[in-house]
Design a protein around this motif. Structure first.
Motif, PDB file in Angstrom:
ATOM      1  N   GLN A 118     -13.906  17.149 -27.593  1.00 63.62           N
ATOM      2  CA  GLN A 118     -13.742  17.385 -29.032  1.00 63.62           C
ATOM      3  C   GLN A 118     -14.373  16.249 -29.821  1.00 63.62           C
ATOM      4  O   GLN A 118     -14.228  15.085 -29.414  1.00 63.62           O
ATOM      5  N   VAL A 119     -15.008  16.535 -30.953  1.00 63.22           N
ATOM      6  CA  VAL A 119     -15.579  15.463 -31.778  1.00 63.22           C
ATOM      7  C   VAL A 119     -14.862  15.418 -33.123  1.00 63.22           C
ATOM      8  O   VAL A 119     -14.695  16.445 -33.786  1.00 63.22           O
ATOM      9  N   LEU A 120     -14.446  14.224 -33.496  1.00 65.60           N
ATOM     10  CA  LEU A 120     -13.763  14.029 -34.780  1.00 65.60           C
ATOM     11  C   LEU A 120     -14.553  13.002 -35.597  1.00 65.60           C
ATOM     12  O   LEU A 120     -14.494  11.807 -35.302  1.00 65.60           O
ATOM     13  N   PRO A 121     -15.338  13.462 -36.588  1.00 69.13           N
ATOM     14  CA  PRO A 121     -16.052  12.475 -37.409  1.00 69.13           C
ATOM     15  C   PRO A 121     -15.054  11.662 -38.219  1.00 69.13           C
ATOM     16  O   PRO A 121     -13.998  12.162 -38.600  1.00 69.13           O
ATOM     17  N   PRO A 134      -5.730  13.191 -33.463  1.00 71.18           N
ATOM     18  CA  PRO A 134      -6.305  14.042 -32.411  1.00 71.18           C
ATOM     19  C   PRO A 134      -5.309  15.129 -31.995  1.00 71.18           C
ATOM     20  O   PRO A 134      -4.126  14.852 -31.826  1.00 71.18           O
ATOM     21  N   VAL A 135      -5.776  16.355 -31.869  1.00 73.43           N
ATOM     22  CA  VAL A 135      -4.905  17.449 -31.386  1.00 73.43           C
ATOM     23  C   VAL A 135      -5.659  18.253 -30.322  1.00 73.43           C
ATOM     24  O   VAL A 135      -6.871  18.089 -30.156  1.00 73.43           O
ATOM     25  N   GLY A 136      -4.956  19.154 -29.645  1.00 75.62           N
ATOM     26  CA  GLY A 136      -5.581  20.002 -28.631  1.00 75.62           C
ATOM     27  C   GLY A 136      -5.618  19.304 -27.288  1.00 75.62           C
ATOM     28  O   GLY A 136      -5.363  18.102 -27.177  1.00 75.62           O
ATOM     29  N   ALA A 137      -5.952  20.073 -26.251  1.00 74.49           N
ATOM     30  CA  ALA A 137      -5.875  19.546 -24.890  1.00 74.49           C
ATOM     31  C   ALA A 137      -7.108  18.728 -24.501  1.00 74.49           C
ATOM     32  O   ALA A 137      -7.025  17.839 -23.654  1.00 74.49           O
ATOM     33  N   ALA A 138      -8.257  18.996 -25.129  1.00 69.74           N
ATOM     34  CA  ALA A 138      -9.504  18.354 -24.692  1.00 69.74           C
ATOM     35  C   ALA A 138      -9.526  16.871 -25.065  1.00 69.74           C
ATOM     36  O   ALA A 138      -8.882  16.450 -26.034  1.00 69.74           O
ATOM     37  N   PRO A 139     -10.274  16.056 -24.295  1.00 68.84           N
ATOM     38  CA  PRO A 139     -10.466  14.656 -24.712  1.00 68.84           C
ATOM     39  C   PRO A 139     -11.167  14.610 -26.069  1.00 68.84           C
ATOM     40  O   PRO A 139     -11.928  15.515 -26.400  1.00 68.84           O
ATOM     41  N   VAL A 140     -10.892  13.545 -26.825  1.00 68.47           N
ATOM     42  CA  VAL A 140     -11.435  13.447 -28.188  1.00 68.47           C
ATOM     43  C   VAL A 140     -12.336  12.224 -28.317  1.00 68.47           C
ATOM     44  O   VAL A 140     -11.987  11.123 -27.902  1.00 68.47           O
ATOM     45  N   LEU A 141     -13.503  12.468 -28.892  1.00 64.69           N
ATOM     46  CA  LEU A 141     -14.424  11.378 -29.232  1.00 64.69           C
ATOM     47  C   LEU A 141     -14.451  11.252 -30.757  1.00 64.69           C
ATOM     48  O   LEU A 141     -14.750  12.217 -31.457  1.00 64.69           O
ATOM     49  N   THR A 142     -14.145  10.068 -31.265  1.00 62.61           N
ATOM     50  CA  THR A 142     -14.251   9.838 -32.703  1.00 62.61           C
ATOM     51  C   THR A 142     -15.648   9.314 -33.017  1.00 62.61           C
ATOM     52  O   THR A 142     -16.143   8.408 -32.338  1.00 62.61           O
ATOM     53  N   LEU A 143     -16.285   9.908 -34.014  1.00 64.26           N
ATOM     54  CA  LEU A 143     -17.602   9.421 -34.453  1.00 64.26           C
ATOM     55  C   LEU A 143     -17.406   8.620 -35.716  1.00 64.26           C
ATOM     56  O   LEU A 143     -17.178   9.189 -36.789  1.00 64.26           O
TER      57      LEU A 143
END
Ligand SMILES: Cc1cc2nc3c(=O)[nH]c(=O)nc-3n(C[C@H](O)[C@H](O)[C@H](O)COP(=O)(O)OP(=O)(O)OC[C@H]3O[C@@H](n4cnc5c(N)ncnc54)[C@H](O)[C@@H]3O)c2cc1C
Length: 538
Positions: A118-121, A134-143
């Motif tokens: 997941q990408v979170l700008p 961050p939500v959801g099961a997938a790993p999250v990358l913050t941009l």
């Protein structure tokens, strides 16, 4: 001196604003003695991050160190504060990238899609609506867009500037002022919030009456969607079907990453004055600001405090002697208990045009019993317009939480909306045997209606569970009060996750499925900013 960002509060860690003793005494009378409590240490927080090892595969642009992840996982909502201050972090992002250009953003989006990330700008991380959780099961990358802060082009003839979208308020204004221009977009979070964040959350600056909300300032730009680059050209106006800029405005990271934005700039003003005017009561203040807005005199700001906010401002100002003198003077002029303070901004190309505007507005406020106190209060507000936010830190240290809720509605509903917000807030805290001190101002006044911005100060709570319960009751009660009275769930803070449950009340089922379809079109593999706008509905 380089700014060092506070990890668990507002702003530059080296800047502190102290509460006046009068202010503390006032709050103690209003809601009870504060409940100061020790904050979780940075070491405790980092240990919690370490308990959640990053699930991202290695990438040269991705930083997975604990402190980088911690600092990228929170905005400025009360929920964010509670988690940081009590050391109950919950989910944090798995890693952070700091792209330097559009090509790096494209590379990272492709990598994220390939690895199910997941990408979170993130811009200035000043969201007050849970956008960055961050939500959801997938790993999250913050941009983190903070490195993309350059002015790329300035067209002085068309008065258009093209910026990288990660530029924060002060850097944006400094680059424009060097050429004699301004964007004129001054949200209270100006020190940290970014152009990209403003566009995708539909932000409103304090002087939007002159310069326009970000919707009027955003002329086009480039969005990196997962898989495609999309550029919106600039036109002064166009009748060519739906205006696609509107899809980007308010998209809250769901459609892609805004890497560049073209904005409409103006010559920096030659003259500016902020004036304080007191009205005998709320009804006369409301009537005056409506009339001034509808006369379209071109003021840059109209900010009307209700009696409670006016009283609070004077009580918390300190300088008891000077305030006492002012109150006696106002009382003689007919503005005693129940008075309301208007701060009016006059901005123009010359001192003459500012004077003319001021005369025209004064003719209206006098009709409604308005008493001008000149520029003293207004200029003080202008000088401290971004410093006051630091009081949130001081209030927390004294044991008080501060949260705000805001809406906008048409004029016939404004008066009852203010009452509804404040009563809902009071009732919510009463359920916990607590009081809240609430006060309200109209921050942005339009010919059709106005924004309504309420502040709630209450005791934090002895532990995380009770603090969270107080905040959740407040948020729910005030949000329900807003939508049940026909207000928008947000005039300027955006939807994020915290306001998503109320969005359908104004968009309707058709609108919500159109938003979901738009998200699917731009992001078929659900890479971007999950949870924002659509909340649990997805
Ligand atoms: C004390 C305080 C005062 C405030 N006063 C105001 C005010 O006066 N007016 C106002 O409008 N708001 C105000 N806000 C709210 C907040 O500052 C705004 O919502 C602001 O627009 C957020 O910008 P940001 O750069 O901090 O975005 P962030 O908080 O970092 O992100 C917000 C959302 O935008 C997305 N995003 C950010 N950058 C990009 C990008 N380049 N591309 C795609 N998506 C992106 C994120 O994914 C997230 O969903 C205030 C907040 C605080 C804490």
């Amino acid at each position: 001196m380089t700014a060092e960002r506070r990890w668990n509060g507002w702003g530059d860690a080296r800047v502190n604003e102290a509460l006046e003793p009068e202010a503390l005494a006032f709050l103690e009378r209003a809601v009870g003695a504060g409940q100061p409590r020790p904050d979780a240490s940075l070491a405790t927080a980092l240990a919690q991050v370490d308990e959640q090892p990053s699930r991202l595969p290695p990438h040269p642009l991705v930083d997975t160190r604990a402190e980088t992840r911690l600092r990228a996982s929170f905005g400025q909502s009360m929920h964010d504060w509670l988690r940081l201050r009590f050391g109950v972090l919950g989910r944090v992002t798995d890693g952070v990238a700091f792209p330097d250009n559009g090509a790096e953003v494209r590379t990272l989006l492709a990598w994220a899609r390939e690895h199910g990330v997941q990408v979170l700008p993130s811009g200035g991380a000043t969201s007050v609506a849970g956008h960055l959780t961050p939500v959801g099961a997938a790993p999250v990358l913050t941009l983190n867009m903070g490195r993309m802060m350059r002015l790329l082009d300035l067209d002085p003839v068309a008065q258009l500037a093209r910026f990288e979208a990660g530029v924060a308020g002060p850097d944006l204004e400094a680059q424009l002022r060097a050429h004699g221009f301004t964007l004129g977009h001054f949200p209270q979070s100006f020190e940290l919030s970014t152009l990209g964040g403003w566009v995708v959350t539909r932000s409103s600056g304090q002087q939007s009456a002159r310069y326009g909300r970000i919707e009027q300032l955003f002329a086009g730009g480039t969005l990196q969607t997962p898989g495609r680059e999309w550029t919106l050209p600039t036109f002064p106006a166009s009748a060519a079907g739906p205006d696609l800029r509107e899809w980007v405005l308010g998209s809250e990271g769901r459609l892609g990453v805004l890497t560049e934005a073209n904005v409409r700039v103006t010559r920096a003003p030659a003259a500016e004055r902020f004036v304080g005017v007191f009205f005998p009561d709320w009804a006369s203040g409301l009537a005056a600001v409506r009339q001034i807005a509808q006369a379209r005199l071109g003021l840059s700001m109209l900010r009307l405090a209700n009696p409670s906010e006016t009283f609070t401002t004077l009580q918390m100002a300190g300088h008891a002697g000077a305030v006492g003198w002012l109150e006696r003077y106002l009382s003689l002029r007919g503005a005693a208990e129940g008075k309301c303070l208007l701060l009016a901004g006059f901005t123009g190309a010359s001192a003459g045009s500012v004077r003319a505007m001021r005369r025209a507005a004064a003719a209206i406020w006098r009709e409604h019993g308005g008493v001008s106190t000149g520029t003293l209060l207004g200029e003080k507000w202008a000088r401290r317009r971004f410093a006051g936010v630091y009081l949130r830190n001081a209030l927390w240290d004294a044991g008080y939480a501060v949260d705000t809720m805001e809406t906008a509605c048409d004029w016939p509903r404004v008066g009852t909306m203010v009452d509804a917000l404040e009563s809902a807030g009071r009732a919510a805290l009463a359920q916990h045997g607590e009081r809240t001190h609430c006060y309200t101002h109209l921050s942005h006044v339009y010919a059709q209606g106005s924004s309504v911005y309420s502040t709630f100060v209450y005791r934090i709570g002895a532990n995380y569970a009770s603090a969270l319960a107080r905040w959740q009751s407040l948020k729910t009660a005030v949000g329900d009060a807003i939508v049940s009275r026909g207000g928008t769930i947000t005039h300027q803070h955006g939807v994020g996750k915290d306001h998503a449950r109320w969005l359908a009340a104004e968009k309707g089922a058709t609108g919500m499925s159109a938003i979901a379809a738009m998200v699917r079109e731009f992001d078929p593999h659900r890479v971007m900013a999950r949870g924002n706008l659509l909340g649990d509905a997805e």
